[in-house]
Design an enzyme around this catalytic site. Structure first.
Site, mmCIF file in Angstrom:
data_model
loop_
_atom_site.group_PDB
_atom_site.id
_atom_site.type_symbol
_atom_site.label_atom_id
_atom_site.label_comp_id
_atom_site.label_asym_id
_atom_site.label_seq_id
_atom_site.Cartn_x
_atom_site.Cartn_y
_atom_site.Cartn_z
ATOM 1 N N LYS A 1 0.820 -1.217 0.000
ATOM 2 C CA LYS A 1 0.000 0.000 0.000
ATOM 3 C C LYS A 1 0.859 1.275 0.000
ATOM 4 O O LYS A 1 2.069 1.232 0.255
ATOM 5 C CB LYS A 1 -0.934 -0.037 1.214
ATOM 6 C CG LYS A 1 -1.985 -1.155 1.144
ATOM 7 C CD LYS A 1 -2.939 -1.110 2.341
ATOM 8 C CE LYS A 1 -4.001 -2.181 2.253
ATOM 9 N NZ LYS A 1 -4.964 -2.109 3.400
ATOM 10 N N TYR B 1 -12.460 -2.128 -3.667
ATOM 11 C CA TYR B 1 -12.926 -2.228 -2.284
ATOM 12 C C TYR B 1 -14.454 -2.084 -2.180
ATOM 13 O O TYR B 1 -14.965 -1.726 -1.112
ATOM 14 C CB TYR B 1 -12.237 -1.174 -1.415
ATOM 15 C CG TYR B 1 -10.863 -1.579 -0.908
ATOM 16 C CD1 TYR B 1 -10.703 -2.716 -0.115
ATOM 17 C CD2 TYR B 1 -9.733 -0.811 -1.189
ATOM 18 C CE1 TYR B 1 -9.455 -3.084 0.372
ATOM 19 C CE2 TYR B 1 -8.471 -1.174 -0.702
ATOM 20 C CZ TYR B 1 -8.354 -2.307 0.076
ATOM 21 O OH TYR B 1 -7.120 -2.670 0.572
ATOM 22 N N PHE C 1 -15.443 3.855 6.994
ATOM 23 C CA PHE C 1 -14.090 4.250 6.599
ATOM 24 C C PHE C 1 -13.853 4.172 5.088
ATOM 25 O O PHE C 1 -12.738 4.405 4.632
ATOM 26 C CB PHE C 1 -13.057 3.386 7.339
ATOM 27 C CG PHE C 1 -13.200 1.887 7.124
ATOM 28 C CD1 PHE C 1 -12.724 1.284 5.969
ATOM 29 C CD2 PHE C 1 -13.814 1.090 8.084
ATOM 30 C CE1 PHE C 1 -12.852 -0.086 5.772
ATOM 31 C CE2 PHE C 1 -13.948 -0.287 7.887
ATOM 32 C CZ PHE C 1 -13.462 -0.876 6.721
ATOM 33 N N ARG D 1 -1.977 -14.253 4.604
ATOM 34 C CA ARG D 1 -2.703 -13.586 5.697
ATOM 35 C C ARG D 1 -1.915 -13.721 7.011
ATOM 36 O O ARG D 1 -1.866 -12.780 7.807
ATOM 37 C CB ARG D 1 -4.111 -14.184 5.868
ATOM 38 C CG ARG D 1 -5.053 -13.991 4.689
ATOM 39 C CD ARG D 1 -5.586 -12.594 4.512
ATOM 40 N NE ARG D 1 -6.278 -12.057 5.645
ATOM 41 C CZ ARG D 1 -6.976 -10.903 5.616
ATOM 42 N NH1 ARG D 1 -7.066 -10.185 4.488
ATOM 43 N NH2 ARG D 1 -7.555 -10.431 6.680
ATOM 44 N N THR E 1 -5.417 -6.904 10.816
ATOM 45 C CA THR E 1 -5.711 -5.622 10.165
ATOM 46 C C THR E 1 -5.176 -4.451 10.986
ATOM 47 O O THR E 1 -4.571 -3.519 10.444
ATOM 48 C CB THR E 1 -7.237 -5.480 9.988
ATOM 49 O OG1 THR E 1 -7.755 -6.648 9.352
ATOM 50 C CG2 THR E 1 -7.585 -4.243 9.177
ATOM 51 N N ARG F 1 2.495 -6.275 9.252
ATOM 52 C CA ARG F 1 1.773 -5.143 9.834
ATOM 53 C C ARG F 1 2.337 -4.763 11.204
ATOM 54 O O ARG F 1 2.411 -3.573 11.536
ATOM 55 C CB ARG F 1 0.282 -5.449 9.884
ATOM 56 C CG ARG F 1 -0.358 -5.312 8.477
ATOM 57 C CD ARG F 1 -1.700 -5.950 8.397
ATOM 58 N NE ARG F 1 -2.463 -5.518 7.222
ATOM 59 C CZ ARG F 1 -3.613 -6.073 6.824
ATOM 60 N NH1 ARG F 1 -4.130 -7.075 7.526
ATOM 61 N NH2 ARG F 1 -4.243 -5.637 5.764
ATOM 62 N N ASN G 1 -1.993 0.302 6.705
ATOM 63 C CA ASN G 1 -1.449 -0.918 7.294
ATOM 64 C C ASN G 1 -0.595 -1.730 6.306
ATOM 65 O O ASN G 1 -0.484 -2.946 6.415
ATOM 66 C CB ASN G 1 -2.566 -1.753 7.928
ATOM 67 C CG ASN G 1 -3.623 -2.156 6.924
ATOM 68 O OD1 ASN G 1 -3.510 -1.854 5.744
ATOM 69 N ND2 ASN G 1 -4.653 -2.844 7.382
ATOM 70 N N HIS H 1 -2.277 -5.372 1.540
ATOM 71 C CA HIS H 1 -3.567 -6.036 1.342
ATOM 72 C C HIS H 1 -3.301 -7.484 0.980
ATOM 73 O O HIS H 1 -2.351 -7.773 0.246
ATOM 74 C CB HIS H 1 -4.356 -5.390 0.198
ATOM 75 C CG HIS H 1 -5.517 -6.250 -0.259
ATOM 76 N ND1 HIS H 1 -6.743 -6.217 0.351
ATOM 77 C CD2 HIS H 1 -5.607 -7.210 -1.225
ATOM 78 C CE1 HIS H 1 -7.538 -7.108 -0.226
ATOM 79 N NE2 HIS H 1 -6.874 -7.727 -1.195
ATOM 80 N N GLU I 1 -9.769 -11.238 -7.383
ATOM 81 C CA GLU I 1 -8.911 -10.058 -7.214
ATOM 82 C C GLU I 1 -7.712 -10.113 -8.160
ATOM 83 O O GLU I 1 -7.275 -9.077 -8.677
ATOM 84 C CB GLU I 1 -8.446 -9.956 -5.751
ATOM 85 C CG GLU I 1 -9.596 -9.597 -4.812
ATOM 86 C CD GLU I 1 -9.163 -9.470 -3.360
ATOM 87 O OE1 GLU I 1 -7.967 -9.665 -3.043
ATOM 88 O OE2 GLU I 1 -10.041 -9.174 -2.523
HETATM 89 P P1 GDP Z 1 -7.911 -6.683 5.764
HETATM 90 O O1 GDP Z 1 -8.548 -7.812 4.991
HETATM 91 O O2 GDP Z 1 -7.105 -7.169 6.946
HETATM 92 O O3 GDP Z 1 -7.101 -5.748 4.886
HETATM 93 O O4 GDP Z 1 -9.087 -5.805 6.423
HETATM 94 P P2 GDP Z 1 -10.553 -5.419 5.861
HETATM 95 O O5 GDP Z 1 -10.865 -6.179 4.598
HETATM 96 O O6 GDP Z 1 -11.506 -5.531 6.996
HETATM 97 O O7 GDP Z 1 -10.416 -3.866 5.534
HETATM 98 C C1 GDP Z 1 -9.814 -3.429 4.330
HETATM 99 C C2 GDP Z 1 -8.905 -2.272 4.660
HETATM 100 O O8 GDP Z 1 -9.690 -1.167 5.122
HETATM 101 C C3 GDP Z 1 -7.888 -2.516 5.778
HETATM 102 O O9 GDP Z 1 -6.742 -3.220 5.362
HETATM 103 C C4 GDP Z 1 -7.565 -1.109 6.196
HETATM 104 O O10 GDP Z 1 -6.680 -0.462 5.257
HETATM 105 C C5 GDP Z 1 -8.942 -0.445 6.103
HETATM 106 N N1 GDP Z 1 -9.675 -0.510 7.366
HETATM 107 C C6 GDP Z 1 -10.210 -1.614 7.966
HETATM 108 N N2 GDP Z 1 -10.802 -1.310 9.119
HETATM 109 C C7 GDP Z 1 -10.677 0.042 9.258
HETATM 110 C C8 GDP Z 1 -11.087 0.971 10.258
HETATM 111 O O11 GDP Z 1 -11.748 0.618 11.251
HETATM 112 N N3 GDP Z 1 -10.766 2.295 10.046
HETATM 113 C C9 GDP Z 1 -10.064 2.704 8.941
HETATM 114 N N4 GDP Z 1 -9.762 4.009 8.804
HETATM 115 N N5 GDP Z 1 -9.649 1.856 7.992
HETATM 116 C C10 GDP Z 1 -9.943 0.539 8.148
HETATM 117 MG MG MG Z 2 -9.992 -7.713 3.518
#
Ligand code: GDP
Ligand code: MG
Length: 140
Positions: free
Chosen positions: A11, A51, A59, A87, A93, A104, A114, A117, A128
């Site tokens: 990222k 996304y 968010f 993962r 996350t 991370r 973070n 992805h 994807e």
């Molecule tokens: P991942 O699969 O671990 O990447 O997490 P998710 O699929 O739940 O979320 C996608 C991305 O959205 C995350 O990697 C973060 O960049 C962002 N994100 C997730 N949760 C939050 C949150 O609570 N606040 C904010 N600002 N960004 C978030």
């Molecule tokens: Mg995800």
């Protein structure tokens, strides 16, 4: 055990801090092979479509703005149980909850910025990968 492919994105927070090589080293040391890789500037339309599953989350707007804030490195990683392995080495996350030694935990700035992805299922990985790569760009 099955050989799988998964989509990885380094990222903008990580490309900005010149961490591509360090993150790739974590992936390669875990046994994952980088079989496709390209550095691109995402547009808001592309980041929003990628996304789309999160479009109703509070968010979402911030996430899209962050993902277009600088270049990303799109990757296809291949290996045994690649989806789960990736993962695992990415970590949770929220970097505050990520296990020591994960990408991370080591590199992320915040729950949003973070650093990486990774696809969360084999089915999502297939979709994807096809979203960003032509078959001819993947060279195992
Ligand atoms: P991942 O699969 O671990 O990447 O997490 P998710 O699929 O739940 O979320 C996608 C991305 O959205 C995350 O990697 C973060 O960049 C962002 N994100 C997730 N949760 C939050 C949150 O609570 N606040 C904010 N600002 N960004 C978030
Ligand atoms: Mg995800």
């Amino acid at each position: 055990m099955a050989t799988e492919r998964t989509l990885s994105i380094i990222k903008p927070d990580a490309t900005r801090r010149n961490l591509t090589g360090k993150i790739n080293a974590v992936f390669e040391e875990s046994g994952l092979r980088i079989v496709a890789q390209k550095r691109v500037q995402l547009t808001e339309a592309v980041a929003g479509a990628f996304y789309a599953v999160h479009k109703d989350r509070p968010f979402f707007g911030d996430l899209v703005s962050f993902m277009v804030s600088g270049p990303v490195v799109l990757q296809v990683l291949e290996g045994e149980n690649a989806v789960l392995k990736h993962r695992d080495v990415m970590g949770a996350t929220d970097p505050k909850k990520a296990a020591p030694g994960t990408v991370r935990a080591e590199f992320a700035e915040s729950i949003e910025a973070n650093s990486v992805h990774g696809s969360d299922s084999l089915e999502n990985a297939t979709n994807e990968i096809a979203f960003f790569f032509a078959q001819t760009e993947i060279l195992p």
